[in-house]
Motif scaffolding. Structure first.
Motif, PDB file in Angstrom:
ATOM      1  N   ALA A 211     -12.559   1.137   7.182  1.00 35.85           N
ATOM      2  CA  ALA A 211     -12.011   1.419   8.922  1.00 35.85           C
ATOM      3  C   ALA A 211     -10.521   2.626   8.588  1.00 35.85           C
ATOM      4  CB  ALA A 211     -12.013   1.076   9.764  1.00 35.85           C
ATOM      5  N   THR A 212     -10.279   3.799   9.472  1.00 33.31           N
ATOM      6  CA  THR A 212      -9.001   4.355   9.920  1.00 33.31           C
ATOM      7  C   THR A 212      -8.937   3.926  11.106  1.00 33.31           C
ATOM      8  OG1 THR A 212      -9.991   6.472   9.670  1.00 33.31           O
ATOM      9  CG2 THR A 212      -9.328   5.071   7.393  1.00 33.31           C
ATOM     10  N   SER A 213      -9.994   3.752  11.767  1.00 32.54           N
ATOM     11  CA  SER A 213      -9.756   3.974  13.200  1.00 32.54           C
ATOM     12  C   SER A 213     -10.906   3.266  14.396  1.00 32.54           C
ATOM     13  CB  SER A 213      -9.673   5.316  13.962  1.00 32.54           C
ATOM     14  OG  SER A 213     -10.612   5.999  13.718  1.00 32.54           O
ATOM     15  N   LEU A 214     -10.506   2.313  15.089  1.00 25.68           N
ATOM     16  CA  LEU A 214     -11.114   2.046  15.623  1.00 25.68           C
ATOM     17  C   LEU A 214     -11.194   2.037  17.247  1.00 25.68           C
ATOM     18  CD1 LEU A 214     -13.326  -1.167  15.855  1.00 25.68           C
ATOM     19  CD2 LEU A 214     -10.794  -2.000  15.852  1.00 25.68           C
ATOM     20  N   SER A 215     -12.513   1.980  17.731  1.00 23.38           N
ATOM     21  CA  SER A 215     -12.591   1.911  19.571  1.00 23.38           C
ATOM     22  C   SER A 215     -13.522   1.070  19.877  1.00 23.38           C
ATOM     23  CB  SER A 215     -12.253   2.980  20.124  1.00 23.38           C
ATOM     24  OG  SER A 215     -11.947   3.083  21.402  1.00 23.38           O
ATOM     25  N   MET A 223     -19.132   0.479  19.705  1.00 21.79           N
ATOM     26  CA  MET A 223     -18.042   0.742  19.204  1.00 21.79           C
ATOM     27  C   MET A 223     -17.724   1.862  17.771  1.00 21.79           C
ATOM     28  SD  MET A 223     -17.284  -1.894  15.995  1.00 21.79           S
ATOM     29  CE  MET A 223     -18.005  -3.463  16.836  1.00 21.79           C
ATOM     30  N   ALA A 224     -17.122   2.273  18.465  1.00 23.22           N
ATOM     31  CA  ALA A 224     -16.702   4.082  17.026  1.00 23.22           C
ATOM     32  C   ALA A 224     -15.326   3.774  16.281  1.00 23.22           C
ATOM     33  CB  ALA A 224     -15.630   4.867  18.202  1.00 23.22           C
ATOM     34  N   VAL A 225     -16.145   3.976  15.054  1.00 22.56           N
ATOM     35  CA  VAL A 225     -15.594   3.657  14.025  1.00 22.56           C
ATOM     36  C   VAL A 225     -15.603   4.612  13.018  1.00 22.56           C
ATOM     37  CG1 VAL A 225     -15.173   1.792  11.739  1.00 22.56           C
ATOM     38  CG2 VAL A 225     -16.172   0.797  12.981  1.00 22.56           C
ATOM     39  N   GLU A 229     -13.057   9.429   5.200  1.00 22.25           N
ATOM     40  CA  GLU A 229     -14.378   9.848   4.743  1.00 22.25           C
ATOM     41  C   GLU A 229     -14.823  11.044   5.728  1.00 22.25           C
ATOM     42  OE1 GLU A 229     -13.252   7.054   2.347  1.00 22.25           O
ATOM     43  OE2 GLU A 229     -14.265   6.680   4.311  1.00 22.25           O
ATOM     44  N   ARG A 230     -13.764  11.184   6.269  1.00 20.69           N
ATOM     45  CA  ARG A 230     -14.329  12.583   8.001  1.00 20.69           C
ATOM     46  C   ARG A 230     -15.613  11.888   8.513  1.00 20.69           C
ATOM     47  NH1 ARG A 230     -12.961  18.596   4.525  1.00 20.69           N
ATOM     48  NH2 ARG A 230     -11.100  17.892   3.604  1.00 20.69           N
ATOM     49  N   LEU A 231     -15.838  10.928   8.484  1.00 21.64           N
ATOM     50  CA  LEU A 231     -16.600  10.233   9.430  1.00 21.64           C
ATOM     51  C   LEU A 231     -16.338   9.794  10.484  1.00 21.64           C
ATOM     52  CD1 LEU A 231     -19.958  10.360   8.656  1.00 21.64           C
ATOM     53  CD2 LEU A 231     -19.848   8.114   7.707  1.00 21.64           C
ATOM     54  N   LEU A 232     -17.706   9.903  11.663  1.00 23.20           N
ATOM     55  CA  LEU A 232     -17.518   8.410  12.817  1.00 23.20           C
ATOM     56  C   LEU A 232     -18.723   7.945  13.032  1.00 23.20           C
ATOM     57  CD1 LEU A 232     -16.119   8.179  15.609  1.00 23.20           C
ATOM     58  CD2 LEU A 232     -17.369   9.887  16.768  1.00 23.20           C
ATOM     59  N   ARG A 233     -19.041   6.503  13.237  1.00 19.52           N
ATOM     60  CA  ARG A 233     -19.475   5.478  12.908  1.00 19.52           C
ATOM     61  C   ARG A 233     -19.939   5.487  14.011  1.00 19.52           C
ATOM     62  NH1 ARG A 233     -22.325   1.873   9.253  1.00 19.52           N
ATOM     63  NH2 ARG A 233     -23.595   4.354   8.231  1.00 19.52           N
ATOM     64  N   LEU A 234     -20.640   5.398  15.209  1.00 17.24           N
ATOM     65  CA  LEU A 234     -21.025   4.724  16.635  1.00 17.24           C
ATOM     66  C   LEU A 234     -22.051   3.764  16.315  1.00 17.24           C
ATOM     67  CD1 LEU A 234     -19.761   4.753  19.600  1.00 17.24           C
ATOM     68  CD2 LEU A 234     -22.834   6.381  19.896  1.00 17.24           C
ATOM     69  N   LEU A 235     -21.588   2.522  16.636  1.00 15.72           N
ATOM     70  CA  LEU A 235     -22.425   1.490  16.421  1.00 15.72           C
ATOM     71  C   LEU A 235     -22.768   0.878  17.856  1.00 15.72           C
ATOM     72  CD1 LEU A 235     -20.345  -0.252  13.902  1.00 15.72           C
ATOM     73  CD2 LEU A 235     -22.587   0.124  13.595  1.00 15.72           C
ATOM     74  N   TYR A 245     -21.545  10.613  12.725  1.00 22.30           N
ATOM     75  CA  TYR A 245     -21.736  12.292  12.854  1.00 22.30           C
ATOM     76  C   TYR A 245     -20.539  12.973  11.941  1.00 22.30           C
ATOM     77  CZ  TYR A 245     -24.311  10.661  16.981  1.00 22.30           C
ATOM     78  OH  TYR A 245     -24.616   9.648  17.934  1.00 22.30           O
ATOM     79  N   ALA A 246     -20.744  13.745  11.919  1.00 15.99           N
ATOM     80  CA  ALA A 246     -19.576  14.375  10.813  1.00 15.99           C
ATOM     81  C   ALA A 246     -18.926  15.379  12.072  1.00 15.99           C
ATOM     82  CB  ALA A 246     -20.655  15.547   9.916  1.00 15.99           C
ATOM     83  N   GLY A 247     -17.830  16.359  11.387  1.00 11.15           N
ATOM     84  CA  GLY A 247     -17.379  17.461  11.958  1.00 11.15           C
ATOM     85  C   GLY A 247     -16.061  17.396  11.720  1.00 11.15           C
TER      86      GLY A 247
END
Length: 280
Positions: A211-215, A223-225, A229-235, A245-247
């Motif tokens: 991970a490069t960021s966390l909230s 949880m957002a991570v 690799e230009r990716l966002l994951r919502l858990l 999610y890409a973008g």
């Protein structure tokens, strides 16, 4: 003769929390940490700087208000953590426990006064680049600050220089009192849930990358991570349902849920995206 003034860039900032008893009162202040070691408090309503302090000799890397807004906690590139009063402009305490490794995160949360068998109505944590997290209980009015826990997360030998490694990040879990969440370079790519009461990791969630960021959402079990690799994951926790999610145009180096939990702000090199969360 022209005088050369070193460039001073803002490295981190935090909003002052509004008083619980005065939600209608004007309380629009932010504190910012700068590369020259200074802290500056700004009034948003008056669009001016109200206070400047200089508690650090090096660049700041993290900053936070105490839960009541009466103290400012700041962390530097050298690992020192300073506690300063915006009322007096004085630094009342400097903690050197993380000395030698840049502070990556400072966060405060409320607690019951004698919870964890220590005095104080506040818990706060400091995280440094060397994968260490310290957790403290404090009562600033009584000048009390007690170390509650000290965590060190193992990792294999990595590339030379901490700057090339994924950041070490930690946060208090909003929906599980007495638990903190940690991500960072380690043996496995995962999210760790650590119980301050049991003094152990109680849950692990696998990740596709470091991970490069966390909230963590303050309003729901989300949880957002962000990843390099230009990716966002919502858990969704604890079900662990994941949505990717890409973008982004580069590493997702910042994730922040809004206080309502209905929106999520993410940032990469040249893009800031705002996501709206729907459903439960």
């Amino acid at each position: 003769v022209p005088v050369l003034v070193p460039l001073q860039s803002c490295q981190c900032l935090a909003w002052k929390p509004r008083p619980i008893v005065a939600w209608g009162a004007e309380s629009q202040h932010v504190v910012a940490g700068y590369s020259d070691g200074t802290i500056r408090v700004f009034s948003i309503s008056r669009t001016e700087m109200e206070l400047k302090m200089h508690p650090h000799a090096v660049a700041l890397t993290a900053i936070a208000y105490s839960t009541d807004g009466e103290m400012i906690l700041s962390g530097g590139k050298d690992g020192l953590v300073a506690v300063s009063s915006p009322r007096t402009g004085m630094t009342i305490r400097v903690l050197a426990d993380h000395k030698g490794s840049p502070i990556t995160v400072l966060q405060c949360t409320r607690k019951q006064y004698r919870d964890f068998e220590v005095e104080g109505g506040e818990l706060w944590l400091a995280t440094s680049s060397d994968r260490r997290v310290s957790v403290w209980a404090s009562d600033w009015l009584k000048d009390k600050c007690e170390l509650l826990d000290w965590l060190s997360f193992p990792a294999p030998a990595g590339p030379e220089g901490l700057g090339s490694l994924p950041p070490s990040l930690a946060a208090f879990c909003p929906w599980e009192a007495g638990t903190l969440v940690y991500v960072g370079f380690g043996v496995q790519k995962e999210v760790l849930f650590y119980s301050l009461r049991k003094k152990q990791v109680v849950e692990k969630i696998s990740l596709p990358y470091f991970a490069t960021s966390l909230s963590l959402s303050p309003a729901a079990r989300f949880m957002a991570v962000g990843f390099g690799e230009r990716l966002l994951r919502l858990l969704s926790c604890p079900a662990r349902d994941a949505q990717d999610y890409a973008g982004h145009d580069d590493a997702v180096h910042l994730c922040r849920f809004a206080p309502s939990g209905r929106r999520l702000l993410t940032a990469s090199h040249s893009a800031v995206l705002v996501w709206e969360l729907t459903g439960g």
